[in-house]
Enzyme design. Structure first.
Site, mmCIF file in Angstrom:
data_model
loop_
_atom_site.group_PDB
_atom_site.id
_atom_site.type_symbol
_atom_site.label_atom_id
_atom_site.label_comp_id
_atom_site.label_asym_id
_atom_site.label_seq_id
_atom_site.Cartn_x
_atom_site.Cartn_y
_atom_site.Cartn_z
ATOM 1 N N ARG A 79 32.290 57.058 71.335
ATOM 2 C CA ARG A 79 33.235 57.793 72.191
ATOM 3 C C ARG A 79 34.323 58.467 71.366
ATOM 4 N NH1 ARG A 79 32.492 57.037 77.574
ATOM 5 N NH2 ARG A 79 31.373 55.144 78.128
ATOM 6 N N HIS A 116 39.610 63.457 92.295
ATOM 7 C CA HIS A 116 38.795 62.285 92.644
ATOM 8 C C HIS A 116 38.552 62.290 94.154
ATOM 9 C CE1 HIS A 116 37.144 58.280 92.240
ATOM 10 N NE2 HIS A 116 37.837 57.938 93.317
HETATM 11 C C1 GRF Z 1 33.846 66.119 92.901
HETATM 12 O O1 GRF Z 1 33.565 65.402 94.062
HETATM 13 C C2 GRF Z 1 35.044 65.545 92.200
HETATM 14 O O2 GRF Z 1 35.970 64.986 93.062
HETATM 15 C C3 GRF Z 1 34.433 64.481 91.329
HETATM 16 O O3 GRF Z 1 33.213 65.028 90.897
HETATM 17 C C4 GRF Z 1 32.734 65.965 91.865
HETATM 18 C C5 GRF Z 1 32.449 67.243 91.137
HETATM 19 O O4 GRF Z 1 31.842 68.199 91.968
HETATM 20 N N1 GRF Z 1 35.327 64.125 90.252
HETATM 21 P P1 GRF Z 1 31.639 69.685 91.415
HETATM 22 O O5 GRF Z 1 30.834 69.588 90.117
HETATM 23 O O6 GRF Z 1 32.971 70.295 91.197
HETATM 24 O O7 GRF Z 1 30.840 70.375 92.491
#
Ligand code: GRF
Length: 221
Positions: A70, A114
């Site tokens: 990482r 999130h």
């Molecule tokens: C979203 O639901 C975001 O909240 C989470 O990952 C997903 C990404 O979706 N962290 P996208 O790739 O932007 O369509």
């Protein structure tokens, strides 16, 4: 070439990039006085790369599998980000846990979205967990990133009511709609200086946007 007066954004993504698209659209329409100067993805074939290409946005693929650990991966990411001289680093579906060193280096500049009303449901499967718990409301949170995953100071939450006939798929789709509204909004507040890490950390609760997009709790001043 980036315009000198616009806020510079670097976006980190791993997959589809619909949030990335929402930010592109906000920049292109002028709703957001910012420019995406670089997209970084960690997975070959991520659709976000195609979105960047079709909007003339520079992109870098930094495949985490090519790095021993990482620390080495995060060092490569940090170098690419630094070269782009961003004002803010936007995690938009970036599916790697970042090292504390990386997070500390970009403290106050690094934000994430999130799909839950944090502090509820950090981690994965948030929609299923909200449904299983019988919650009446669900949502998404834009927050500053700190070393503890999904626990940094929140900037704004978008809320909606869970419907009787919602399942994981329908809820996920409706939450995506919420995300696409609140992410450009949160970035706009950062760009305009309406919120920063310390103010977000000091406020009792974040700003709230309802399902219609109306701001029902403003950012604290
Ligand atoms: C979203 O639901 C975001 O909240 C989470 O990952 C997903 C990404 O979706 N962290 P996208 O790739 O932007 O369509």
């Amino acid at each position: 070439m980036a315009a000198a007066n616009k806020a510079r954004l670097v976006v980190l993504a791993s997959g589809n990039g619909s949030n990335f698209q929402a930010i592109i659209d906000a920049c292109e329409s002028g709703r957001l006085d910012a420019e995406i100067v670089l997209l970084v993805v960690n997975r070959p074939g991520a659709y976000a790369l195609e979105r960047a290409a079709s909007h003339g946005i520079p992109s870098r693929l930094i495949d985490h599998k090519a790095y021993a650990d990482r620390e080495a991966f995060d060092a490569a990411m940090a170098e690419a980000i630094d070269e782009a001289r961003p004002d803010w680093v936007i995690m938009a579906g970036f599916m790697r846990i970042l090292t504390d060193g990386f997070v500390d280096r970009f403290r106050g500049q690094l934000i994430n979205i999130h799909p839950s009303l944090l502090p509820k449901y950090p981690g994965m499967n948030t929609h299923a967990r909200a449904l299983e718990a019988g919650d009446l409301k669900h949502g998404a949170t834009v927050h500053f990133v700190t070393p503890t995953v999904d626990a940094g100071p929140p900037i704004v939450q978008g809320r909606l009511e869970i419907l009787d006939n919602d399942d994981v798929e329908s809820l996920k789709q409706r939450i995506h709609g919420v995300e696409h509204r609140i992410y450009p909004l949160a970035i706009d507040w950062l760009v305009k200086g309406k919120i920063d890490f310390d103010r977000a950390a000091a406020q009792k609760s974040p700003a709230v946007v309802d399902a219609s997009g109306a701001l029902i709790v403003p950012p604290s001043s």
